[in-house]
Write a protein that holds these residues in place. Structure first.
Motif, mmCIF file in Angstrom:
data_model
loop_
_atom_site.group_PDB
_atom_site.id
_atom_site.type_symbol
_atom_site.label_atom_id
_atom_site.label_comp_id
_atom_site.label_asym_id
_atom_site.label_seq_id
_atom_site.Cartn_x
_atom_site.Cartn_y
_atom_site.Cartn_z
ATOM 1 N N ALA A 25 26.985 71.956 0.051
ATOM 2 C CA ALA A 25 25.618 72.052 -0.612
ATOM 3 C C ALA A 25 25.468 73.583 -0.924
ATOM 4 C CB ALA A 25 24.516 71.634 0.369
ATOM 5 N N LYS A 26 26.144 74.372 -0.573
ATOM 6 C CA LYS A 26 25.957 75.871 -0.949
ATOM 7 C C LYS A 26 26.561 75.964 -2.531
ATOM 8 C CE LYS A 26 27.469 80.595 0.027
ATOM 9 N NZ LYS A 26 28.274 81.231 0.873
ATOM 10 N N TYR A 27 27.543 75.099 -2.762
ATOM 11 C CA TYR A 27 27.969 75.057 -3.935
ATOM 12 C C TYR A 27 27.654 73.904 -4.837
ATOM 13 C CZ TYR A 27 30.502 78.347 -1.415
ATOM 14 O OH TYR A 27 30.843 79.341 -0.582
ATOM 15 N N LEU A 28 27.188 72.777 -4.322
ATOM 16 C CA LEU A 28 26.777 71.542 -4.734
ATOM 17 C C LEU A 28 25.551 71.129 -4.343
ATOM 18 C CD1 LEU A 28 30.383 69.378 -4.618
ATOM 19 C CD2 LEU A 28 29.566 71.151 -6.344
ATOM 20 N N PRO A 29 24.370 71.574 -4.817
ATOM 21 C CA PRO A 29 23.214 71.486 -4.025
ATOM 22 C C PRO A 29 22.710 69.934 -4.007
ATOM 23 C CG PRO A 29 23.146 73.041 -5.950
ATOM 24 C CD PRO A 29 24.549 72.618 -6.198
ATOM 25 N N GLU A 30 23.258 69.103 -4.768
ATOM 26 C CA GLU A 30 22.890 67.455 -4.808
ATOM 27 C C GLU A 30 23.286 67.125 -3.078
ATOM 28 O OE1 GLU A 30 25.165 67.829 -8.634
ATOM 29 O OE2 GLU A 30 24.994 69.128 -6.869
ATOM 30 N N PHE A 31 24.054 67.839 -2.364
ATOM 31 C CA PHE A 31 24.805 67.412 -1.076
ATOM 32 C C PHE A 31 23.772 67.785 -0.044
ATOM 33 C CE2 PHE A 31 28.656 66.706 -3.096
ATOM 34 C CZ PHE A 31 29.259 65.867 -2.086
ATOM 35 N N ALA A 32 22.714 68.744 -0.222
ATOM 36 C CA ALA A 32 21.464 69.078 0.623
ATOM 37 C C ALA A 32 20.919 68.145 0.943
ATOM 38 C CB ALA A 32 21.005 70.164 0.111
ATOM 39 N N ALA A 33 20.808 66.966 0.204
ATOM 40 C CA ALA A 33 19.895 65.687 0.624
ATOM 41 C C ALA A 33 20.819 64.499 1.331
ATOM 42 C CB ALA A 33 19.185 65.128 -0.803
ATOM 43 N N LEU A 34 21.871 64.805 1.531
ATOM 44 C CA LEU A 34 22.931 63.936 2.012
ATOM 45 C C LEU A 34 22.480 63.423 3.546
ATOM 46 C CD1 LEU A 34 25.121 61.667 1.457
ATOM 47 C CD2 LEU A 34 26.720 63.698 2.193
ATOM 48 N N LYS A 35 22.251 62.331 3.912
ATOM 49 C CA LYS A 35 22.013 62.018 5.363
ATOM 50 C C LYS A 35 23.151 61.201 5.844
ATOM 51 C CE LYS A 35 17.546 63.121 5.429
ATOM 52 N NZ LYS A 35 17.234 63.775 4.322
ATOM 53 N N ASP A 72 30.506 64.460 -12.968
ATOM 54 C CA ASP A 72 30.013 63.222 -13.258
ATOM 55 C C ASP A 72 30.267 62.270 -11.890
ATOM 56 O OD1 ASP A 72 29.591 63.701 -15.983
ATOM 57 O OD2 ASP A 72 31.518 62.571 -16.562
ATOM 58 N N LEU A 73 31.182 62.652 -10.994
ATOM 59 C CA LEU A 73 31.566 61.804 -9.797
ATOM 60 C C LEU A 73 30.536 62.225 -8.785
ATOM 61 C CD1 LEU A 73 35.181 61.850 -10.239
ATOM 62 C CD2 LEU A 73 33.977 60.020 -10.435
ATOM 63 N N VAL A 74 30.062 63.514 -8.861
ATOM 64 C CA VAL A 74 29.131 63.649 -7.756
ATOM 65 C C VAL A 74 28.078 62.637 -7.295
ATOM 66 C CG1 VAL A 74 27.716 65.403 -6.591
ATOM 67 C CG2 VAL A 74 29.785 66.263 -7.843
ATOM 68 N N PRO A 75 27.482 62.307 -8.080
ATOM 69 C CA PRO A 75 25.974 61.523 -7.817
ATOM 70 C C PRO A 75 26.800 60.054 -7.165
ATOM 71 C CG PRO A 75 26.222 61.590 -10.320
ATOM 72 C CD PRO A 75 27.135 62.819 -9.612
ATOM 73 N N LEU A 76 28.006 59.485 -7.507
ATOM 74 C CA LEU A 76 28.473 58.335 -7.273
ATOM 75 C C LEU A 76 28.902 58.386 -5.825
ATOM 76 C CD1 LEU A 76 30.640 57.662 -10.520
ATOM 77 C CD2 LEU A 76 28.156 56.915 -9.890
ATOM 78 N N TRP A 77 29.492 59.545 -5.432
ATOM 79 C CA TRP A 77 29.801 59.883 -3.938
ATOM 80 C C TRP A 77 28.583 59.643 -3.304
ATOM 81 C CZ3 TRP A 77 32.460 64.828 -5.635
ATOM 82 C CH2 TRP A 77 33.760 64.652 -6.418
ATOM 83 N N LEU A 78 27.580 60.415 -3.661
ATOM 84 C CA LEU A 78 26.322 60.509 -2.991
ATOM 85 C C LEU A 78 25.649 59.255 -2.700
ATOM 86 C CD1 LEU A 78 24.974 64.042 -4.088
ATOM 87 C CD2 LEU A 78 26.273 63.408 -1.677
ATOM 88 N N ALA A 79 25.745 58.194 -3.791
ATOM 89 C CA ALA A 79 25.179 56.948 -3.675
ATOM 90 C C ALA A 79 25.699 56.053 -2.671
ATOM 91 C CB ALA A 79 25.227 56.389 -4.955
ATOM 92 N N ALA A 80 26.887 56.368 -2.405
ATOM 93 C CA ALA A 80 27.808 55.624 -1.346
ATOM 94 C C ALA A 80 27.185 55.753 0.066
ATOM 95 C CB ALA A 80 29.437 55.766 -1.508
#
Length: 204
Positions: A25-35, A72-80
């Motif tokens: 998440a330090k580099y890809l902030p979207e990962f901060a919300a990953l549970k 483009d792939l980041v949100p797809l990984w996080l949606a799984a």
């Protein structure tokens, strides 16, 4: 490609631009919300994704095929859905290695393919290694074969990638084309403690 992806991350660590213990998440902030499956924050690190212990889910579906960049792939990984608590087990994970490649892009300011070309392939003299083969290189592409289930005969099979497509992401888990002599140079660099023909790529 996966050892090359690992080398790219370690090169940036050598330069003090990241640490393997850093959270993604330090580099890809979207990962901060990953549970994680427990409902707690996943806190994935670079070590997790590089060692296949992240538990990160794998993206799937048409959107994966339509992706043009690693971003483009980041949100797809996080949606799984995550597969397990980070660090609790080992399971081969394509999305994790690709997340590491995306971190290389963010930290270096270069696309993953450009980083590898400038920092690994050119310095090591790997002139026949690329994500996007030229017309001349495509003429030399090896043909893959599979056994026909009915006849037992070997039959040519199409490449898994759309090899002529120039707008596909430079993945950290696959899709790199090379030759035996080129890849030998990369392996020799590793065996030599990070150096080849006077060119140092990695610290020992």
């Amino acid at each position: 490609i996966k050892p090359v992806t690992g080398a790219a991350v370690l090169m940036l660590q050598d330069e003090g631009k990241l640490q393997l213990s850093d959270p993604i998440a330090k580099y890809l902030p979207e990962f901060a919300a990953l549970k994680a499956p427990s409902g707690q924050p996943a806190h994935l690190t670079l070590t997790h994704v590089l060692t296949h212990t992240s538990g990160l889910g794998e993206g799937a579906g048409p959107a994966m095929q339509d992706a043009k960049t690693l971003a483009d792939l980041v949100p797809l990984w996080l949606a799984a859905p995550m597969q397990f608590e980070p660090g609790s087990q080992w399971k081969y994970c394509q999305s994790g290695i690709n997340a590491a490649a995306r971190v290389v892009e963010v930290v270096s300011g270069l696309s993953f393919d450009a980083f590898l070309e400038q920092r690994v392939f050119q310095p090591l003299g790997m002139t026949d290694t690329t994500f996007y083969p030229s017309e001349a290189q495509l003429q030399r592409l090896a043909t893959g074969y599979a056994k026909n289930k009915d006849t037992g005969e070997l039959e040519p099979v199409p490449a898994r990638l759309a090899v002529t497509r120039r707008d596909r992401p430079p993945l950290g888990n696959g899709g790199l084309f090379s030759t035996a002599p080129d890849y030998l140079r990369f392996c020799q660099m590793l065996l030599n403690g990070g150096e080849l023909d006077g060119t140092r790529v990695l610290s020992p």
